[in-house]
Design an enzyme around this catalytic site. Structure first.
Site, PDB file in Angstrom:
ATOM      1  N   LYS A  59       0.883  -1.164   0.000  1.00 39.91           N
ATOM      2  CA  LYS A  59       0.000   0.000   0.000  1.00 39.91           C
ATOM      3  C   LYS A  59       0.919   1.211   0.000  1.00 39.91           C
ATOM      4  O   LYS A  59       1.579   1.507   1.000  1.00 39.91           O
ATOM      5  CB  LYS A  59      -0.916  -0.001   1.231  1.00 39.91           C
ATOM      6  CG  LYS A  59      -1.701   1.301   1.358  1.00 39.91           C
ATOM      7  CD  LYS A  59      -2.614   1.340   2.565  1.00 39.91           C
ATOM      8  CE  LYS A  59      -3.027   2.784   2.856  1.00 39.91           C
ATOM      9  NZ  LYS A  59      -3.985   2.895   3.956  1.00 39.91           N
ATOM     10  N   GLY A  62      -8.394   9.313   8.938  1.00 40.79           N
ATOM     11  CA  GLY A  62      -8.766   9.488  10.344  1.00 40.79           C
ATOM     12  C   GLY A  62      -9.860  10.505  10.604  1.00 40.79           C
ATOM     13  O   GLY A  62     -10.252  10.707  11.753  1.00 40.79           O
ATOM     14  N   ALA A 117      -9.656   5.313   3.394  1.00 40.81           N
ATOM     15  CA  ALA A 117      -9.502   6.465   4.295  1.00 40.81           C
ATOM     16  C   ALA A 117     -10.734   7.370   4.308  1.00 40.81           C
ATOM     17  O   ALA A 117     -11.410   7.557   3.295  1.00 40.81           O
ATOM     18  CB  ALA A 117      -8.284   7.313   3.969  1.00 40.81           C
ATOM     19  N   GLY A 118     -11.002   7.911   5.497  1.00 39.46           N
ATOM     20  CA  GLY A 118     -12.065   8.892   5.663  1.00 39.46           C
ATOM     21  C   GLY A 118     -13.417   8.310   6.029  1.00 39.46           C
ATOM     22  O   GLY A 118     -14.350   9.048   6.313  1.00 39.46           O
ATOM     23  N   ASN A 166      -9.788   1.884   9.101  1.00 39.07           N
ATOM     24  CA  ASN A 166      -9.100   1.498  10.334  1.00 39.07           C
ATOM     25  C   ASN A 166      -9.708   2.215  11.532  1.00 39.07           C
ATOM     26  O   ASN A 166     -10.337   1.603  12.392  1.00 39.07           O
ATOM     27  CB  ASN A 166      -7.601   1.826  10.199  1.00 39.07           C
ATOM     28  CG  ASN A 166      -6.779   1.322  11.384  1.00 39.07           C
ATOM     29  OD1 ASN A 166      -7.292   0.948  12.421  1.00 39.07           O
ATOM     30  ND2 ASN A 166      -5.480   1.310  11.230  1.00 39.07           N
ATOM     31  N   THR A 167      -9.560   3.558  11.551  1.00 33.76           N
ATOM     32  CA  THR A 167      -9.961   4.329  12.730  1.00 33.76           C
ATOM     33  C   THR A 167     -11.422   4.109  13.115  1.00 33.76           C
ATOM     34  O   THR A 167     -11.738   4.013  14.315  1.00 33.76           O
ATOM     35  CB  THR A 167      -9.716   5.834  12.472  1.00 33.76           C
ATOM     36  OG1 THR A 167      -8.387   6.000  11.981  1.00 33.76           O
ATOM     37  CG2 THR A 167      -9.868   6.642  13.744  1.00 33.76           C
TER      38      THR A 167
END
Lengths: 266, 65
Positions: free
Chosen positions: A105, A166, A193-194, A215-216
């Site tokens: 990645k 994040g 992401a986001g 992830n977050t």
């Protein structure tokens, strides 16, 4: 439903077929046990991992690596924290050796506050890594021209952001993501992401995206394993909706109950 | 000789990267290495002579997103 969806509708990254369309990060969990529980609940078959400085005394990385291997999932190493082509290429080479995979990645960050990708360095690093035999998953913006350049560089997967890493803001620019999907119908596209909520993930899948990486949103939830399960269902629901060919939105109401034969009307 | 390992000044006998890693306690640990921002594969460590002032990175698997 999950089983039939998994077996009948795989996604393919560089020739590797996978049943799950949810990729999940391994950072920021309250404990290794909760990380393991969340990964299992997510149904993800790919997790992202990274490399950091290891102390010869503490050896923190070794326990983590054992945990990941026990989970039996594929790993997608990242080049998080790299701000130049040189750093990203060297980190990718180190990751290939440690994790024994050609997958990378590729992140090259251009701005420390927004973690906005440096798309110029990204394209250059992608070209170098493809030439060195890597299978590159570039973390990029939703810019169409950059996507074209990455494909020209040899990337067979693209990972545009939904919003900055994040932030949990969801899909900032669905129009751009839809354009990207239309421009590259045959390249696997992953929103990376986001994402903050399962509804964001479902929306990405409804647009025809092949998968979602987050992830977050799971790691920082009050109950990560339960949230991982919610994302699993949302990704599957969004995928099924896309395959079912949704109706177009319209401005004026249209009765769903037939008008013919309505009482008191001639 | 004096080298920098993961940002810290260290004194090692060397003479090569493999020997220095043993000396620093990485003997049986899964790590990847770079010297002066260039990757050095496991197989090249015994032949890679260290020089005073070399900047060595020793990285291991870690959580990532």
């Amino acid at each position: 439903m999950h089983d039939s969806l998994s077996s009948g509708d795989p996604v393919s990254f560089y020739g590797t077929e996978l049943g799950s369309r949810l990729l999940i990060g391994t950072a920021q969990y309250p404990s290794p046990a909760i990380l393991a529980e969340a990964v299992r609940a997510s149904g993800a078959e790919i997790v992202t991992v990274s490399l950091r400085r290891e102390s010869g005394r503490e050896r923190a990385g070794q326990d983590f690596w054992r945990l990941i291997r026990e989970l039996g999932v594929k790993v997608l190493p990242n080049t998080a924290g790299c701000h130049s082509v040189k750093e990203a290429v060297a980190t990718a080479e180190m990751a290939r050796e440690v994790f024994a995979t050609p997958w990378i990645k590729l992140e090259v960050i251009g701005d420390a506050d927004t973690l906005h990708p440096d798309v110029f360095a990204l394209v250059e690093a992608a070209r170098t890594l493809v030439a060195a035999g890597f299978q590159v998953f570039p973390y990029t913006t939703d810019d169409l021209s950059v996507a074209d350049r990455l494909v020209e560089a040899g990337c067979e997967v693209l990972m545009p952001w939904g919003a900055p890493i994040g932030t949990g803001r969801g899909l900032m620019n669905p129009y751009a993501l839809r354009s990207l999907r239309a421009r590259h119908p045959d390249i696997p596209l992953v929103v990376d992401a986001g994402i903050g909520l399962p509804s964001h993930a479902a929306a990405a899948m409804e647009l025809g995206y092949d998968a979602v990486l987050l992830n977050t949103a799971v790691a920082k939830a009050g109950d990560p394993a339960r949230m991982a399960g919610a994302f699993r269902h949302a990704v599957e629901a969004g995928r099924l909706a896309f395959l079912a060919d949704p109706i177009d939105a319209r401005d004026m109401a249209a009765p769903s109950t037939p008008v013919l034969g309505t009482a008191f009307r001639d | 000789m004096k080298i920098i390992v993961n940002g810290e000044a260290r004194e090692v006998a060397g003479p090569d990267l493999a020997a220095a890693l043993d000396e620093l306690g990485y003997g049986d640990v899964v790590v990847a290495t770079a010297i002066n921002e260039a990757f050095v594969p496991v197989t090249a460590r015994p032949a890679h002579r260290l020089a005073d002032g070399d900047v060595v990175e020793v990285l291991a698997p870690m959580q990532g997103g």
